[in-house]
Design an enzyme around this catalytic site. Structure first.
Site, short mmCIF file in Angstrom:
data_model
loop_
_atom_site.label_atom_id
_atom_site.label_comp_id
_atom_site.label_asym_id
_atom_site.label_seq_id
_atom_site.Cartn_x
_atom_site.Cartn_y
_atom_site.Cartn_z
N GLY A 12 0.72 -1.11 0.08
CA GLY A 12 -0.10 0.02 -0.18
C GLY A 12 1.11 1.24 -0.01
O GLY A 12 2.19 0.79 -0.18
N ASN A 33 2.58 -8.73 -1.83
CA ASN A 33 1.21 -8.27 -1.47
C ASN A 33 0.33 -9.11 -1.39
O ASN A 33 0.08 -10.11 -2.14
CB ASN A 33 1.04 -7.23 -2.32
N ASN A 104 -0.16 1.22 12.38
CA ASN A 104 -0.23 1.92 13.68
C ASN A 104 -1.12 0.81 14.43
O ASN A 104 -2.35 0.74 14.47
CB ASN A 104 -1.38 3.34 13.31
N SER A 130 6.22 7.13 11.32
CA SER A 130 5.42 8.54 11.14
C SER A 130 5.86 9.47 9.88
O SER A 130 7.31 9.29 9.72
CB SER A 130 5.50 9.44 12.34
N GLY A 132 3.79 10.04 6.98
CA GLY A 132 2.95 9.88 5.60
C GLY A 132 3.75 9.14 4.72
O GLY A 132 4.84 8.80 4.69
N LYS A 184 4.17 5.84 19.53
CA LYS A 184 3.40 6.26 18.33
C LYS A 184 2.11 6.75 18.17
O LYS A 184 1.49 7.74 17.75
CB LYS A 184 3.61 5.22 17.04
N HIS A 187 2.36 10.19 19.79
CA HIS A 187 2.43 11.01 19.00
C HIS A 187 1.18 11.17 18.07
O HIS A 187 1.04 12.71 17.88
CB HIS A 187 3.48 10.12 18.06
N ASN A 188 0.45 10.51 17.97
CA ASN A 188 -0.83 10.79 17.00
C ASN A 188 -1.60 11.47 17.84
O ASN A 188 -2.36 12.29 17.18
CB ASN A 188 -1.44 9.28 16.62
N GLU A 191 -0.58 14.92 17.54
CA GLU A 191 -0.93 15.20 16.28
C GLU A 191 -2.61 15.73 16.12
O GLU A 191 -2.68 16.81 15.76
CB GLU A 191 -0.64 14.16 15.45
N TYR A 192 -3.30 14.90 16.41
CA TYR A 192 -4.73 15.34 16.70
C TYR A 192 -5.03 16.48 17.37
O TYR A 192 -5.86 17.43 16.90
CB TYR A 192 -5.51 14.17 17.44
N LYS A 262 -8.99 7.07 12.35
CA LYS A 262 -8.79 5.78 12.48
C LYS A 262 -8.53 5.03 13.94
O LYS A 262 -8.69 3.89 13.80
CB LYS A 262 -7.60 5.36 11.82
N ARG A 289 -13.76 15.56 16.45
CA ARG A 289 -13.76 15.16 15.09
C ARG A 289 -15.27 14.16 15.24
O ARG A 289 -15.92 14.01 14.30
CB ARG A 289 -12.85 14.01 14.91
C1 6PG Z 1 1.81 9.69 10.78
C2 6PG Z 1 0.20 9.77 10.99
C3 6PG Z 1 -0.24 8.56 10.32
C4 6PG Z 1 -1.84 8.70 9.83
C5 6PG Z 1 -2.49 8.84 10.83
C6 6PG Z 1 -3.96 9.32 10.69
O1 6PG Z 1 2.15 9.85 11.98
O2 6PG Z 1 2.25 9.52 9.78
O3 6PG Z 1 -0.41 9.92 12.14
O4 6PG Z 1 -0.21 7.87 11.12
O5 6PG Z 1 -1.77 9.76 9.02
O6 6PG Z 1 -2.88 7.52 11.21
O7 6PG Z 1 -4.77 9.09 11.53
P1 6PG Z 1 -6.18 9.36 11.51
O8 6PG Z 1 -6.95 8.50 10.17
O9 6PG Z 1 -6.62 8.90 12.74
O10 6PG Z 1 -6.43 11.04 11.48
#
Ligand code: 6PG
Length: 466
Positions: A12, A33, A104, A130, A132, A184, A187-188, A191-192, A262, A289
């Site tokens: 992917g 895959n 994740n 992390s 993307g 991680k 971290h997310n 990020e949120y 997610k 969200r």
């Molecule tokens: C990262 C991002 C990556 C992803 C998130 C999005 O660190 O590269 O966090 O892991 O973009 O999982 O998460 P949501 O879909 O929950 O926003």
């Protein structure tokens, strides 16, 4: 090609980018895959790098193509798909082989799998990745959890492909079993919170100060030159410059105001609560969200409850200071959760290392993380960033702005769940004497639960029980 140094299962977005990154750094990579018809297309698009890629349709051939002891990196959806793949691949592997889950994953799953696989003497690694697609391709930040032997084996590959901050690779072995996936997850969570703070600041500029998207984009661009510099501010500035090809309107105006998720933000909050913590800004971001996805209800409520907002009394400069304060508080909450998990799971997490590997490659990379890395090198009880003298000084300077912004937003009817959660947490933490004496008294009065008394050990009861 001889035997491949590593195998990547899952082509992917993230898996294919990581495989290309490894190939570019000189590693021979076996790839496969589940949907085998993707494989040829991936190889066809790999250009020169195809000579370092060894594609296989059958998992048996994929495993046989690997140098021993084998290293297999899975980049597949977390949860049951990973368990299913483990059932399939485990019989094909041998003691000493390393299985890496680069998705994740919920760190509880990682801990369970480490335990389950110990009988077959497979080395299971939970790797947080992390950055993307671009990060995976050109340098992600990676958080490794597993044992030291596995780290010694995979470190040369991960170090080669990782992002670099002033020359140092943004990857580290953070602790055993689920430590990497937990870090991680947090971290997310941060990020949120940071994304939600940006959305609130954007909305205040747009709806509270009536600035058009292009002007707001220019502000974010300017902010990206100072203490707010970060990847998320940079992309916010960029995305606000785009027009929708269909309508000519700013793209931001044609995107539905309903955000998906997610699960990692929610996991951060759940784990924080489980450990007796509260990362209220992350919780606010997760909640916001969820509320956003109730678009129909919001549209109906706008008619019933009245959906007007008024002008706010805060300049863009004040909003920028409020943003910086909120960003510090979100990180402080995240690091507090890391500290709690480190104690609970006996991981001995090194916060300075975590901050350092978040300075490049990952989504929350920012100028602030440079400061946090330095702060974490000092003596920070329980990972409490708010006690660091440097960060406390910045907070002292910026908190009046956050207070002004939240007051003005609340007064004008603008929702600012993350900004206000940050302010409430700060105000709770800066008072040596709070209001929980009242909670203690009530609990004792209605339930004989007892309370602690200032300056006296033991459990006490109020005179209402005499
Ligand atoms: C990262 C991002 C990556 C992803 C998130 C999005 O660190 O590269 O966090 O892991 O973009 O999982 O998460 P949501 O879909 O929950 O926003």
């Amino acid at each position: 090609m001889g035997k491949a140094r590593i195998g990547v299962y899952g082509l992917g977005t993230m898996g294919s980018a990581l495989a290309l990154n490894m190939a570019e750094h000189g590693f021979d990579v076996a790839v496969t895959n589940r949907e085998t018809d993707w494989i040829a297309g991936f190889i066809a698009e790999a250009g020169n790098l195809a000579e370092r890629l060894d594609p296989h349709d059958k998992i048996q051939d994929f495993v046989a193509a690997l140098e021993r002891p084998r290293v297999v990196l899975f980049m597949i959806p977390s949860g049951e798909p990973m368990d299913a793949m483990l059932r399939e691949i485990t019989p094909l592997l041998e003691p000493g082989d390393i299985v890496i889950d680069g998705g994740n994953a919920d760190f509880h799953d990682t801990r369970r799998r480490v335990g389950n696989l110990s009988g077959s003497r497979l080395n299971y690694v939970g790797l947080g990745v992390s950055g993307g697609e671009a990060g995976a391709r050109y340098g992600p930040s990676m958080m490794m959890g597993g044992d030291a032997e596995a780290w010694a084996r995979i470190a040369p590959i991960l170090t080669a492909i990782a992002a670099r901050h002033e020359g140092s690779p943004c990857v580290a072995h953070l602790g055993p079993d689920g430590a990497g996936h937990f870090v991680k997850t947090v971290h997310n969570g941060i990020e949120y919170a940071d994304m939600q703070v940006i959305a609130e600041i954007y909305s205040l500029l747009r709806n509270g100060l009536a600035l058009p998207p292009a002007e707001i984009g220019a502000l974010f661009e300017a902010w990206n030159e100072g203490p707010l510099r970060s990847y998320l501010v940079e992309i916010t500035a960029r995305l606000l410059t785009y027009a929708d090809p269909e309508t000519g309107h700013p793209v931001i105006d044609v995107i539905k105001d309903a955000a998906g998720q997610k699960g990692t933000g929610r996991w951060s909050v759940i784990e924080a609560l489980r450990m007796g913590q509260s990362a209220s800004m992350i919780e606010a971001a997760v909640g916001a969200r969820s509320w956003s996805s109730e678009k129909d209800t919001r549209q109906a409520a706008e008619v019933v409850l009245g959906g007007t907002v008024s002008v706010i009394e805060a300049s863009p400069e004040v909003l920028a200071e409020a943003f910086l304060a909120a960003r510090i508080l979100a990180h402080a909450q995240g690091f507090r959760v890391l500290a709690a998990a480190s104690e609970d799971y006996d991981w001995s997490l090194d916060f300075a290392t975590i901050a350092r590997i978040w300075r490049a490659g990952c989504i929350i990379r920012s100028a602030l993380l440079d400061e946090i890395a330095v702060a974490c090198e000092g003596d920070l009880p329980r990972g409490q960033l708010i006690l660091d003298p440097g960060l406390a000084q910045t907070l002292a300077r910026c908190m009046p702005a956050l207070r002004q912004v939240v007051c003005s937003a609340v007064h004008g009817g603008h929702p600012v769940p993350a900004l206000s959660a940050g302010l409430a947490w700060y105000d709770s933490m800066r008072l040596g004497h709070g209001s929980a004496n009242m909670i203690q008294a009530q609990r004792d009065m209605f339930g004989h639960h007892g309370f602690e008394r200032l300056g006296q050990a033991g459990v006490h009861h109020g005179p209402w029980w005499d």
